[in-house]
Write an enzyme that holds these catalytic residues in place. Structure first.
Site, short mmCIF file in Angstrom:
data_model
loop_
_atom_site.label_atom_id
_atom_site.label_comp_id
_atom_site.label_asym_id
_atom_site.label_seq_id
_atom_site.Cartn_x
_atom_site.Cartn_y
_atom_site.Cartn_z
CG ASN A 11 -0.15 -0.10 2.50
OD1 ASN A 11 0.55 0.83 2.87
ND2 ASN A 11 -0.21 -1.25 3.18
CE LYS A 39 7.01 -11.41 -15.06
NZ LYS A 39 7.27 -11.15 -16.45
N PRO A 70 -2.15 -12.26 10.28
CG PRO A 70 -0.12 -12.45 11.39
CD PRO A 70 -0.78 -12.67 10.06
CG ASP A 71 -5.58 -7.18 13.77
OD1 ASP A 71 -4.81 -6.44 14.40
OD2 ASP A 71 -6.57 -6.77 13.15
CG PHE A 109 -2.85 5.36 13.53
CD1 PHE A 109 -2.00 5.18 14.61
CD2 PHE A 109 -2.91 6.61 12.94
CE1 PHE A 109 -1.24 6.23 15.11
CE2 PHE A 109 -2.15 7.67 13.41
CZ PHE A 109 -1.31 7.47 14.50
CE LYS A 135 -10.74 -0.74 10.67
NZ LYS A 135 -10.12 0.05 9.62
CE LYS A 143 -8.12 -3.75 13.82
NZ LYS A 143 -7.09 -4.28 12.94
#
Ligand code: PMT
Length: 433
Positions: free
Chosen positions: A237, A316, A333-334, A352, A366, A370
């Site tokens: 990202n 590839k 995994p979180d 965040f 969240k 969490k």
């Protein structure tokens, strides 16, 4: 970049000790953190390091001669516009001149005319340092409000051992950041530093009135994670690491011991911060778990890939005849949830939430799912704010609701405010626990 140093005018005085070479590293650190540095050298210092070196490092003309600019009286103008004069290294001779109020060279004249705070960093042979004359001179400087740093112990250039080594450039840099810190950092409107009373030990935690967080251990994740698909392709990202690195710098400047677990980014490691490089979410989890013991605060600022390839192709992946390609992804995994759910030795846990819509609702969800103590919501679809940008605008929630809204500012300023808030909340949490 440190907000304390951004566009601050610093005069770096260099006198003729062997440690003059270390002043090059200090000059570079100050410049890379946004300060405008003008170097003033004694004649003896120019014998040890060429003025051209400092000119290249600072991007400014170096002053070594009292009569170098007939059109302006530099020793008066320099000190009038400076935020700080740091003399590193300060030889016994320079210290004696400052104490006597002499002004027979560019450095001593600049110091005498300076209207800004002065920091003297002695570096010399241990017997010269302990000589009663030098100690009296140092006491005189301190009495006049000049900050004098205590030299370090160790091998000296003369081959002897003892007290007299110049502290490392990174340590002097940290002290300068602390000194130039906005009074807000001292909370309750108090300024950061007490007036000098004795040579100061290096180390912000010893210098500052003990701020929330000083001396505590904090772990921060930052940047993106990168999940390979094949030898050349990956899922990732746009996270630049700027927010997480700014938090690490802000925490370190308040005296915390900071471990920064980072995905691949182009940011410079803030001075004094321990950085651990990782690529994948699994590696990040492993690093977090191994650095967790003894940590009081964890902040999950990394943009962790939620999924990874079920199987990384060893070759590839070739373009097939089909118009579509289906990737089989599995959940990562979180990491922050694993910290938040801990039952024993659980640190104060901050996450965040990077959202593009329904921000407050998603952030609260969240926070709960969490098991976080705080969550910092930022809008990652905003123009010039949030992901990749140098700016951010955030809202902070705890289980009771909104705690604070920090309007759009540089990430470094947001980081300063967040760290203050987190340190205070974590202190309360520890006291209650
Ligand atoms: O790096 P910058 O360019 O400066 O941008 C900063 C940022 C926008 C990336 C940062 O401010 C931010 O919002 N980071 C969190 C990004 C994110 O992954 O948000 P999320 O809502 O998907 O995740 C919520 C929380 O869970 C985060 O604390 C995240 O670190 C954590 N998480 C998520 C997934 C996972 N597998 N493990 C986690 O620990």
């Amino acid at each position: 970049m440190s907000t304390q140093l951004q566009n601050r005018n610093i005069i770096l005085g260099v006198s003729g000790g062997i440690a003059a070479y270390k002043a090059c590293a200090l000059c570079r650190l100050l410049v890379t953190h946004g300060a405008k540095v003008k170097v003033v050298m004694t004649k003896a210092a120019t014998q040890l390091v060429a003025p051209a070196t400092f000119a290249a490092l600072s991007g400014e003309k170096v002053h070594a001669d009292l009569f170098d600019s007939p059109e302006e009286i530099s020793h008066i103008t320099l000190g009038a516009h400076a935020d700080l004069l740091v003399i590193a290294p300060s030889t016994a001779n320079t210290i004696a001149k400052l104490a006597a109020g002499l002004a027979d060279d560019m450095l001593s004249a600049t110091a005498l005319a300076a209207a800004c705070p002065i920091v003297v960093v002695p570096a010399m042979n241990t017997r010269m340092y302990h000589n009663a004359a030098t100690q009296d001179n140092i006491a005189t400087l301190i009495r006049r409000g000049i900050y004098v740093l205590k030299p370090a112990q160790g091998d000296l250039a003369c081959g002897e051992e003892g007290e007299g080594r110049m502290p490392e450039p990174e340590d002097i840099f940290e002290f300068i950041c602390a000194l130039l810190g906005h009074p807000r950092l001292g909370y309750d409107g108090r300024t950061l530093l007490p007036p000098p009373t004795a040579p100061l030990e290096i180390g912000q935690t010893k210098l500052l009135p003990r701020a929330f967080g000083a001396g505590s251990k904090i772990l921060i994740t930052a940047g993106p994670t990168v999940e390979a698909l094949d030898p050349v392709r990956f899922l990732s990202n746009r996270s630049s690491g700027k927010m997480g690195y700014a938090l690490a710098a802000a925490a370190r400047e308040r005296g915390a011991e900071v471990v920064l677990i980072s995905g691949p980014v182009a940011e410079l490691t803030p001075p004094g911060v321990t950085r651990v490089d990782v690529k994948t979410a699994q590696e990040m989890l492993q690093a977090v778990e191994s650095y967790l013991p003894g940590t009081q605060i964890v902040i999950g600022c990394a943009a962790v890939s939620d999924y990874r390839a079920a199987q990384i192709s060893s070759e590839k992946i070739s373009k097939g005849s089909e118009d579509e390609l289906t990737l089989h992804l599995i959940k990562n995994p979180d990491i922050i949830a694993a910290v938040g759910r801990r039952e024993s030795e659980r640190p104060y846990t901050v996450g965040f939430a990077a959202e593009t819509q329904f921000g407050p609702e998603h952030a609260r969800l969240k926070l709960e799912q969490k098991h976080l103590d705080l969550i910092v919501l930022n809008d990652v679809s905003a123009e010039d704010s949030g992901i990749e940008s140098d700016f951010n605008e955030v809202t902070v929630f705890d289980a009771q609701g909104e705690v604070a809204h920090l309007s759009k500012q540089s990430k470094r300023v947001i980081a300063d405010q967040l760290i203050e808030l987190i340190f205070r909340a974590a202190a309360l949490y520890r006291n209650q626990g």
